[in-house]
Design an enzyme around this catalytic site. Structure first.
Site, PDB file in Angstrom:
ATOM      1  N   TYR A 130       1.005  -1.216  -0.032  1.00 49.83           N
ATOM      2  CA  TYR A 130      -0.087  -0.131   0.034  1.00 49.83           C
ATOM      3  C   TYR A 130       0.763   1.130   0.147  1.00 49.83           C
ATOM      4  CZ  TYR A 130      -4.008  -3.132   1.499  1.00 49.83           C
ATOM      5  OH  TYR A 130      -4.768  -3.951   1.429  1.00 49.83           O
ATOM      6  N   TRP A 147     -10.226 -13.856  -7.976  1.00 57.13           N
ATOM      7  CA  TRP A 147     -11.153 -14.690  -7.580  1.00 57.13           C
ATOM      8  C   TRP A 147     -12.230 -14.753  -8.678  1.00 57.13           C
ATOM      9  CZ3 TRP A 147      -9.761 -17.247  -3.778  1.00 57.13           C
ATOM     10  CH2 TRP A 147      -9.080 -16.843  -2.922  1.00 57.13           C
ATOM     11  N   GLY A 218     -12.799  -2.466   9.765  1.00 55.86           N
ATOM     12  CA  GLY A 218     -12.085  -2.886  10.721  1.00 55.86           C
ATOM     13  C   GLY A 218     -10.807  -3.481  10.477  1.00 55.86           C
ATOM     14  N   ASP A 219     -10.132  -3.742  11.550  1.00 53.54           N
ATOM     15  CA  ASP A 219      -8.770  -4.615  11.655  1.00 53.54           C
ATOM     16  C   ASP A 219      -9.168  -6.080  12.464  1.00 53.54           C
ATOM     17  OD1 ASP A 219      -6.328  -5.814  12.134  1.00 53.54           O
ATOM     18  OD2 ASP A 219      -5.622  -3.908  12.444  1.00 53.54           O
ATOM     19  N   HIS A 238      -2.142 -17.452   5.102  1.00 52.50           N
ATOM     20  CA  HIS A 238      -0.842 -17.837   4.608  1.00 52.50           C
ATOM     21  C   HIS A 238       0.067 -16.334   4.947  1.00 52.50           C
ATOM     22  CE1 HIS A 238      -1.379 -16.197   0.015  1.00 52.50           C
ATOM     23  NE2 HIS A 238      -1.694 -15.457   1.164  1.00 52.50           N
ATOM     24  N   ASN A 303       7.249 -16.870  -2.145  1.00 48.71           N
ATOM     25  CA  ASN A 303       6.931 -15.564  -2.246  1.00 48.71           C
ATOM     26  C   ASN A 303       6.316 -15.158  -0.909  1.00 48.71           C
ATOM     27  OD1 ASN A 303       6.122 -13.555  -4.276  1.00 48.71           O
ATOM     28  ND2 ASN A 303       3.852 -13.880  -3.705  1.00 48.71           N
ATOM     29  N   GLN A 307       7.567 -11.344   1.044  1.00 39.79           N
ATOM     30  CA  GLN A 307       6.592 -10.554   0.979  1.00 39.79           C
ATOM     31  C   GLN A 307       5.791 -10.366   2.371  1.00 39.79           C
ATOM     32  OE1 GLN A 307       4.526  -8.933  -2.375  1.00 39.79           O
ATOM     33  NE2 GLN A 307       4.804 -10.881  -3.596  1.00 39.79           N
TER      34      GLN A 307
END
Length: 346
Positions: A130, A147, A218-219, A238, A303, A307
């Protein structure tokens, strides 16, 4: 596909080759170059390479030779296709590949490479993803396109119609939630994601007024979770260490109120049928029990090292995490493509 082949693919997507030929092809190399404002000779080199990669066709019976799209390029590489993967490819080119240049450092240190690749803190998983409004939107659109291909098989691996209230944790722009609502018309789906993500979703993917999908800011690691009969964790676990996964799963509330009708889930050799009382649907790529394959999932796990703070896991490892949170009944549906669906109930 080797790195050089992928770079050819990335360049052709960035230049708009597949969009042009899907809409206006067949065209000769000079015609393609004129429309894309590129070098004619270099364009012909790129087009011929795409032909060898079976991404384009070349008709040598006309002079000059004419290039056209293939079914694969029209379906997945043209922006106008509902199954287009162009945002995912662009994100891979601009973000993923930059971290892979530091793989040796990641193995030495055992942590992601955001700092080396982007100058962003390695402690904040999404600070690199971000790092700008443009990159945030690109990442979210990439997930949306993922998706578009993988959503239907994972959402229909089990009959989810008994779950009237569904919450998609970290659901981004709501691509999976929209598919879920379309497949199960008696269900309502809430997407819980960070405020900045919800703002992007409302701006770029507005919902119709009567939609059965809604967004909630929300978190999911800190804020209270909404009431739901089923929580979807699609490509979420993951990202995190085992401890973080256990923390998240333990936050999912119990289900003291039975569903309006008993769940109808086909029996599975992997576990008993789902019981009234709710559950968790985990969508992830699964490693074999010994961790030695499949290769595609192993590469995804590398990966994750580069990341995030997480990794890919086996079905047994997910079972252990879910069982520790009280979800003792697990069914697994694999063979759905890159991802598998795991339905856990209490």
């Amino acid at each position: 596909m080797s790195d050089k082949r992928k770079l050819v693919l990335f360049a052709a997507c960035e230049l708009g080759v597949f969009d042009l030929l899907a809409e206006a092809g067949p065209l000769d190399a000079i015609g393609v170059a004129a429309r894309l404002d590129t070098s004619p000779q270099a364009t012909e080199t790129l087009l011929d390479t795409c032909v060898s990669l079976r991404l384009l066709t070349r008709d040598a019976t006309v002079s000059p030779a004419a290039y056209g799209s293939t079914r694969l390029s029209r379906t997945f590489l043209a922006r106008g296709s509902p199954l287009s993967q162009t945002h995912l490819l662009s994100y891979t080119a601009t973000t993923v590949y930059r971290t892979w240049a530091h793989l040796a450092s990641a193995v030495r240190e055992g942590r992601n490479q955001h700092l080396r690749a982007f100058g962003a803190s390695s402690r904040d998983l999404f600070s690199a993803i971000y790092r700008s409004e443009e990159e945030r939107l690109l990442f979210l659109r990439a997930l949306q396109q993922t998706w578009g291909v993988h959503g239907p098989p994972t959402l229909t691996a089990f009959d989810l119609s008994p779950f009237a209230r569904i919450c998609d944790l970290g659901g981004g722009l709501g691509g999976l939630a929209r598919q879920c609502a379309a497949l199960y018309p008696n269900s309502r789906v809430t997407v819980l994601d960070l405020p900045e993500v919800v703002a992007v979703a409302r701006t770029h993917c507005p919902l119709p007024q009567d939609a059965r999908v809604n967004f909630l800011e929300g978190d999911f690691l800190r804020d209270p979770l909404p009431v739901a009969d089923l929580f979807i964790l699609a490509r979420i676990l993951h990202d995190w260490t085992d401890d973080r996964c256990r923390h998240l799963l333990a936050r999912i509330p119990g289900f003291p109120v039975p569903l309006s009708r008993p769940p109808v889930v086909s029996p599975s050799p992997d576990g008993p049928g789902a019981r009234a009382g709710g559950g968790v649907l985990v969508v992830e790529s699964l490693l074999d029990a010994d961790g030695r394959g499949p290769l595609a999932t192993q590469l995804l796990s590398v990966n994750m090292l580069l990341q995030t703070e997480g990794r890919e896991r086996s079905a047994g490892e997910y079972h252990a995490l879910l069982a520790a949170a009280g979800f003792s009944h697990l069914q697994v549906r694999s063979g759905l493509g890159l991802y598998a669906a795991l339905l856990a109930t209490q």
